[in-house]
Design a protein around this motif. Structure first.
Motif, mmCIF file in Angstrom:
data_model
loop_
_atom_site.group_PDB
_atom_site.id
_atom_site.type_symbol
_atom_site.label_atom_id
_atom_site.label_comp_id
_atom_site.label_asym_id
_atom_site.label_seq_id
_atom_site.Cartn_x
_atom_site.Cartn_y
_atom_site.Cartn_z
ATOM 1 N N GLU A 1 0.788 -1.079 -0.003
ATOM 2 C CA GLU A 1 -0.050 0.355 0.083
ATOM 3 C C GLU A 1 0.627 1.495 -0.089
ATOM 4 O O GLU A 1 2.102 1.135 0.893
ATOM 5 N N THR A 2 0.402 2.232 -0.882
ATOM 6 C CA THR A 2 1.706 3.429 -0.712
ATOM 7 C C THR A 2 0.234 4.597 0.372
ATOM 8 O O THR A 2 -0.847 4.601 0.135
ATOM 9 N N ILE A 3 1.172 4.916 1.119
ATOM 10 C CA ILE A 3 0.877 5.794 1.697
ATOM 11 C C ILE A 3 1.436 6.851 2.420
ATOM 12 O O ILE A 3 2.937 7.252 3.056
ATOM 13 N N PRO A 4 0.833 7.698 2.305
ATOM 14 C CA PRO A 4 1.818 9.913 2.399
ATOM 15 C C PRO A 4 1.736 9.594 3.562
ATOM 16 O O PRO A 4 0.684 9.469 4.831
ATOM 17 N N VAL A 5 2.737 10.129 4.023
ATOM 18 C CA VAL A 5 3.220 10.457 5.683
ATOM 19 C C VAL A 5 4.347 11.376 5.512
ATOM 20 O O VAL A 5 4.321 12.026 4.625
ATOM 21 N N ARG A 6 4.908 11.990 7.299
ATOM 22 C CA ARG A 6 4.982 13.085 7.096
ATOM 23 C C ARG A 6 6.296 12.738 7.969
ATOM 24 O O ARG A 6 5.930 11.857 8.693
ATOM 25 N N ALA A 7 6.832 12.947 8.033
ATOM 26 C CA ALA A 7 8.929 12.553 8.871
ATOM 27 C C ALA A 7 9.029 13.511 9.661
ATOM 28 O O ALA A 7 8.939 14.777 9.259
ATOM 29 N N GLU A 8 8.947 12.877 10.973
ATOM 30 C CA GLU A 8 9.507 14.242 11.513
ATOM 31 C C GLU A 8 11.274 13.755 13.074
ATOM 32 O O GLU A 8 10.965 12.483 13.089
ATOM 33 N N LEU A 9 11.676 14.611 12.895
ATOM 34 C CA LEU A 9 13.320 14.325 13.663
ATOM 35 C C LEU A 9 13.062 14.338 15.246
ATOM 36 O O LEU A 9 11.969 15.274 15.526
ATOM 37 N N LEU A 10 12.392 13.029 15.972
ATOM 38 C CA LEU A 10 12.808 13.221 17.442
ATOM 39 C C LEU A 10 13.967 13.653 17.476
ATOM 40 O O LEU A 10 14.818 13.675 17.355
ATOM 41 N N ALA A 11 13.457 14.535 19.342
ATOM 42 C CA ALA A 11 14.237 15.266 19.564
ATOM 43 C C ALA A 11 14.179 14.840 21.711
ATOM 44 O O ALA A 11 12.806 14.824 21.564
ATOM 45 N N GLY A 12 15.264 14.999 21.947
ATOM 46 C CA GLY A 12 15.001 15.140 23.452
ATOM 47 C C GLY A 12 14.775 13.823 24.159
ATOM 48 O O GLY A 12 14.808 13.043 23.216
ATOM 49 N N GLU A 13 13.160 14.263 25.214
ATOM 50 C CA GLU A 13 12.795 12.846 26.069
ATOM 51 C C GLU A 13 12.117 12.255 24.547
ATOM 52 O O GLU A 13 11.871 10.923 24.666
ATOM 53 N N GLU A 14 11.526 12.724 23.811
ATOM 54 C CA GLU A 14 10.413 11.286 22.756
ATOM 55 C C GLU A 14 11.296 10.750 22.247
ATOM 56 O O GLU A 14 11.348 9.381 21.599
#
Length: 156
Positions: free
Chosen positions: A109-122
């Protein structure tokens, strides 16, 4: 844990694997993925995997990259920019920093996504989860001075 998985974890932690794997695993995955119309990734037999399609950071051209991923219970995916414990961030991480709206092929399945660089406690929580998921990431981090980039992909 199955013997094959333990063996693969041991092999994937070696410097030889880090030198050789980036040259054949992605090419093999792209070919099998294309032949099976997006249904199969060979490397996903050991770790879950997806195909990331992102714009190149410099060229703006589509870049197709097979990657191991860690599916999360919330329906998101964690991508670990380990580069097999080699110096330098993998190119796909720079692409995500510049162009975070991307697509993944996940189980056909082709899925549009948004990437988020994680920082800190996350990031720290995600890193702990990644180490539990695939312990060789600790070996990769120990080999390099850079902090391995972690991205969370969320459906758009």
């Amino acid at each position: 844990m199955p013997v094959g998985v333990r063996l693969m974890q041991k092999v994937s932690s070696t410097r030889t694997f880090a030198k050789v794997a980036p040259h054949f695993i992605p090419a093999m995955d792209r070919a099998v993925h294309r032949l099976t119309r997006g249904k199969v990734l060979l490397s996903a037999q050991m770790l879950p995997g997806l195909i990331l399609t992102a714009k190149g950071a410099k060229s703006g051209q589509p870049r197709v990259t097979p990657l191991a991923c860690m599916p999360e219970p919330a329906g998101t995916w964690l991508l670990i920019g380990s580069n097999f414990g080699r110096d330098g961030h993998p190119a796909w991480t720079g692409n995500l920093l510049k162009h975070p709206d991307v697509e993944v092929s996940w189980r056909g399945e082709t899925i549009p996504v948004r990437a988020e660089l994680l920082a800190g406690e996350e990031r720290a929580a995600a890193w702990r989860a990644a180490l539990g998921f695939w312990p060789p990431y600790a070996t990769y981090q120990a080999r390099v001075e850079r902090e391995i980039r972690l991205f969370r992909l969320t459906r758009r």
